[in-house]
Design a protein around this motif. Structure first.
Motif, mmCIF file in Angstrom:
data_model
loop_
_atom_site.group_PDB
_atom_site.id
_atom_site.type_symbol
_atom_site.label_atom_id
_atom_site.label_comp_id
_atom_site.label_asym_id
_atom_site.label_seq_id
_atom_site.Cartn_x
_atom_site.Cartn_y
_atom_site.Cartn_z
ATOM 1 N N PRO A 28 -41.574 -33.351 6.955
ATOM 2 C CA PRO A 28 -40.879 -32.180 6.392
ATOM 3 C C PRO A 28 -40.157 -31.350 7.457
ATOM 4 O O PRO A 28 -39.104 -30.772 7.187
ATOM 5 N N ILE A 29 -40.711 -31.303 8.656
ATOM 6 C CA ILE A 29 -40.061 -30.535 9.733
ATOM 7 C C ILE A 29 -38.758 -31.225 10.131
ATOM 8 O O ILE A 29 -37.717 -30.575 10.254
ATOM 9 N N VAL A 30 -38.816 -32.539 10.315
ATOM 10 C CA VAL A 30 -37.607 -33.287 10.688
ATOM 11 C C VAL A 30 -36.557 -33.168 9.581
ATOM 12 O O VAL A 30 -35.373 -32.951 9.865
ATOM 13 N N ALA A 31 -36.966 -33.252 8.337
ATOM 14 C CA ALA A 31 -36.020 -33.123 7.215
ATOM 15 C C ALA A 31 -35.380 -31.737 7.192
ATOM 16 O O ALA A 31 -34.171 -31.609 6.970
ATOM 17 N N ALA A 32 -36.172 -30.703 7.442
ATOM 18 C CA ALA A 32 -35.630 -29.342 7.457
ATOM 19 C C ALA A 32 -34.656 -29.155 8.619
ATOM 20 O O ALA A 32 -33.623 -28.491 8.467
ATOM 21 N N LEU A 33 -34.954 -29.738 9.767
ATOM 22 C CA LEU A 33 -34.048 -29.637 10.913
ATOM 23 C C LEU A 33 -32.713 -30.310 10.623
ATOM 24 O O LEU A 33 -31.653 -29.815 11.019
ATOM 25 N N ARG A 34 -32.737 -31.414 9.915
ATOM 26 C CA ARG A 34 -31.500 -32.140 9.609
ATOM 27 C C ARG A 34 -30.568 -31.339 8.710
ATOM 28 O O ARG A 34 -29.372 -31.624 8.644
ATOM 29 N N ASN A 35 -31.089 -30.314 8.035
ATOM 30 C CA ASN A 35 -30.229 -29.434 7.239
ATOM 31 C C ASN A 35 -29.250 -28.656 8.111
ATOM 32 O O ASN A 35 -28.247 -28.146 7.617
ATOM 33 N N PHE A 36 -29.546 -28.561 9.419
ATOM 34 C CA PHE A 36 -28.629 -27.903 10.359
ATOM 35 C C PHE A 36 -27.577 -28.874 10.888
ATOM 36 O O PHE A 36 -26.848 -28.558 11.828
ATOM 37 N N GLU A 37 -27.505 -30.072 10.292
ATOM 38 C CA GLU A 37 -26.554 -31.112 10.687
ATOM 39 C C GLU A 37 -26.726 -31.511 12.143
ATOM 40 O O GLU A 37 -25.766 -31.586 12.917
ATOM 41 N N VAL A 38 -27.969 -31.765 12.513
ATOM 42 C CA VAL A 38 -28.323 -32.248 13.839
ATOM 43 C C VAL A 38 -29.009 -33.601 13.687
ATOM 44 O O VAL A 38 -29.460 -33.961 12.598
#
Length: 97
Positions: A28-38
């Motif tokens: 879930p942390i990695v998925a949330a970070l990807r919302n920043f387009e990184v």
């Protein structure tokens, strides 16, 4: 062109005694970070059950934008109540290198 990276060293809760339980916190942390387009992934402490390292990379035309995105990523990880952020290592690479 500027690139920035951040590596977050995290302490996971005591109930993450298996790799399956560890993944339940990391995904879930990695998925949330990807919302920043990184680009984001678990990059270290892969076999340790109570620790993890998550890496983030971003590319932009402006250094200020790279810093803003990495700041946002750091705030997101630090605000997660289920993990403890132990350290952050950041690097900014510019066009002159």
């Amino acid at each position: 062109m500027y690139t920035g990276t951040a590596c977050f060293d995290l302490l996971l809760p005591g109930d993450s005694r298996s790799l399956k339980a560890k993944r339940s916190y990391v995904r879930p942390i990695v998925a949330a970070l990807r919302n920043f387009e990184v680009a984001a992934a678990e990059v270290g402490s892969l076999e340790l059950h109570g620790r993890t390292q998550i890496g983030v990379a971003v590319v932009s035309a402006e250094a200020a934008h790279v810093r803003e995105v990495l700041d946002s990523c750091e705030r997101l990880v630090a605000a997660r109540p289920e993990v403890e952020l132990l350290s952050v290592r950041r690097r900014l690479h510019g066009a002159e290198e």
